[in-house]
Design a protein around this motif. Structure first.
Motif, PDB file in Angstrom:
ATOM      1  N   UNK A 112      -3.645  -7.036   4.584  1.00 15.55           N
ATOM      2  CA  UNK A 112      -2.286  -6.504   4.539  1.00 15.55           C
ATOM      3  C   UNK A 112      -1.305  -7.271   3.671  1.00 15.55           C
ATOM      4  N   UNK A 113      -1.598  -8.553   3.356  1.00 18.37           N
ATOM      5  CA  UNK A 113      -0.517  -9.363   2.783  1.00 18.37           C
ATOM      6  C   UNK A 113      -0.051  -8.868   1.411  1.00 18.37           C
ATOM      7  N   UNK A 114      -0.941  -8.258   0.622  1.00 15.62           N
ATOM      8  CA  UNK A 114      -0.511  -7.725  -0.677  1.00 15.62           C
ATOM      9  C   UNK A 114       0.360  -6.481  -0.520  1.00 15.62           C
ATOM     10  N   UNK A 115       0.217  -5.810   0.611  1.00 21.72           N
ATOM     11  CA  UNK A 115       0.990  -4.595   0.843  1.00 21.72           C
ATOM     12  C   UNK A 115       2.368  -4.903   1.418  1.00 21.72           C
ATOM     13  N   UNK A 116       2.521  -6.096   1.960  1.00 21.84           N
ATOM     14  CA  UNK A 116       3.794  -6.461   2.585  1.00 21.84           C
ATOM     15  C   UNK A 116       4.773  -6.891   1.504  1.00 21.84           C
ATOM     16  N   UNK A 117       5.846  -6.149   1.348  1.00 22.77           N
ATOM     17  CA  UNK A 117       6.848  -6.441   0.316  1.00 22.77           C
ATOM     18  C   UNK A 117       8.128  -7.030   0.912  1.00 22.77           C
ATOM     19  N   UNK A 118       8.448  -6.665   2.129  1.00 24.71           N
ATOM     20  CA  UNK A 118       9.686  -7.110   2.759  1.00 24.71           C
ATOM     21  C   UNK A 118       9.469  -8.416   3.520  1.00 24.71           C
ATOM     22  N   UNK A 119      10.434  -9.305   3.456  1.00 29.66           N
ATOM     23  CA  UNK A 119      10.308 -10.571   4.178  1.00 29.66           C
ATOM     24  C   UNK A 119      10.306 -10.338   5.691  1.00 29.66           C
ATOM     25  N   UNK A 120      10.938  -9.269   6.160  1.00 26.36           N
ATOM     26  CA  UNK A 120      10.952  -8.999   7.595  1.00 26.36           C
ATOM     27  C   UNK A 120       9.554  -8.632   8.090  1.00 26.36           C
ATOM     28  N   UNK A 121       8.842  -7.841   7.332  1.00 26.78           N
ATOM     29  CA  UNK A 121       7.446  -7.549   7.684  1.00 26.78           C
ATOM     30  C   UNK A 121       6.584  -8.791   7.486  1.00 26.78           C
ATOM     31  N   UNK A 122       6.925  -9.590   6.478  1.00 31.10           N
ATOM     32  CA  UNK A 122       6.178 -10.824   6.216  1.00 31.10           C
ATOM     33  C   UNK A 122       6.252 -11.797   7.370  1.00 31.10           C
ATOM     34  N   UNK A 123       7.392 -11.834   8.053  1.00 33.11           N
ATOM     35  CA  UNK A 123       7.540 -12.712   9.214  1.00 33.11           C
ATOM     36  C   UNK A 123       6.482 -12.389  10.262  1.00 33.11           C
TER      37      UNK A 123
END
Length: 380
Positions: free
Chosen positions: A99-110
């Motif tokens: 998933x990490x390449x698909x995560x663009x927002x820092x909120x989802x990254x958290x």
């Protein structure tokens, strides 16, 4: 079209950065970044550090697995009991890599990035449950603080403080079944490290704030005309497709090109400094007639371009005529002025150069037929 109107207070932010370069506890991030800029700042920080934090997440997972060999040392044999607990971190790692390449927002990254250190900690807790010798569990939990530190590079300090704090929740819950012999010692050792990590995160975030503001200032300067303060012609590169040179927006756009009449005579009769005053004056007056989604661009010399977005024929005729009258009747500190304006409607199936060329032809027509007038290309 995204509203990219230049922030008027960016220079003020930069001055604040210079003022607070002392880096102390009072140098909080909100002292440097205005509230309306915080979301963009945190996203920029995430984009800058996310690859580093991603590598750290992978290292954390494999480090957790490597502690299986420590278990074997403690048992003095192959530690079958802790093999599955140590390998359990591979499941959240696989999810992270997926998933990490698909995560663009820092909120989802958290949510995604902090999954790894928490999973590693619970893999450790599960392994400790099977160990008879738990003398080294304190060291393991201390190491976990540094795992959280590396993930926190890409995250807002306010989020990191809360999520990292769950490390104490993990310890207290796991004590219900692991029954740590020196729980009080574990907590008193962990609290100073936790506080130190948070303080370090604050310092790092403030350091990145300097980088962010300098970067924003450079970006602004690259698309801003130094003399007039309006956009320069490079701004248009941000709002058109670099391959097709078509505007990104589907909204109706008119391009108006205007020229200061007899500007050469102003320079010849009053000097180039007076010419600069005139250019500043015209630029400032143009900005008072446009809306937030519009763009004022100094195209070169005494020529300006207006991009009127979400605009119809009646509005462009009204705005351009108001501008002409404003300049011709207004007062400046040099001499009376008039301007000529030509405009044309942008067609969705063309590149902007074609529309700009029509506006330029309408401007040329206005100048050849008496100046101090507005000409619609369709009327030529």
């Amino acid at each position: 079209m995204k509203n990219t109107k230049k922030p008027q207070n960016i220079n003020k932010f930069y001055i604040v950065v210079m003022k607070f370069r002392g880096y102390n506890i009072r140098t909080m991030i909100t002292k440097k970044i205005a509230k309306e800029e915080l979301l963009d700042f945190y996203q920029s920080k995430f984009d800058y550090y996310k690859v580093v934090s991603a590598y750290c997440a992978v290292i954390i997972a494999f480090s957790e697995i490597s502690y299986f060999f420590t278990d074997c040392q403690l048992y003095g044999r192959f530690s079958w009991e802790t093999l599955i607990p140590r390998l359990s971190v591979l499941l959240p790692l696989a999810l992270f890599l997926l998933l990490y390449r698909k995560v663009k927002s820092y909120k989802a990254g958290v949510l995604l990035y902090y999954l790894i250190p928490h999973a590693a900690m619970w893999a450790t807790i599960w392994s400790v449950y099977h160990l008879e010798n738990r003398d080294f569990v304190r060291e393991g939990f201390i190491i976990m603080h540094f795992a959280f530190l590396t993930i926190g590079l890409a995250m807002p300090v306010m989020y990191h403080t809360i999520i990292h704090g769950f490390i104490f929740f993990n310890i207290l819950v796991s004590n219900l079944f692991n029954h740590y012999e020196h729980l009080d010692m574990m907590l008193t050792l962990a609290i100073p490290i936790y506080i130190g990590v948070i303080l370090l995160q604050i310092i790092l975030e403030n350091t990145y704030a300097d980088h962010y503001l300098i970067k924003k200032s450079l970006e602004l300067n690259s698309i801003t005309d130094e003399l007039t303060g309006v956009y320069n012609r490079f701004k248009i590169n941000e709002i058109v497709d670099p391959e097709t040179h078509k505007f990104y927006t589907d909204e109706s756009i008119y391009i108006a090109m205007l020229d200061i009449d007899y500007f050469k005579k102003v320079n010849d009769n009053y000097g180039h400094e007076a010419g600069d005053i005139i250019l500043k004056y015209v630029g400032s007056r143009l900005e008072t007639h446009v809306q937030n989604q519009d763009y004022v661009i100094r195209w070169g010399g005494e020529e300006f371009v207006l991009l009127l977005v979400d605009c119809d024929a009646s509005r462009v005729a009204k705005v351009t005529e108001e501008i002409r009258q404003d300049i011709s009747s207004g007062e400046n500190s040099v001499c009376p002025l008039t301007i000529s304006i030509g405009y044309s409607k942008y067609k969705a199936d063309e590149n902007y150069h074609s529309c700009l060329d029509r506006a330029d032809k309408a401007l040329y027509y206005a100048k050849k037929h008496g100046r101090n007038q507005v000409v619609d290309y369709t009327n030529i």
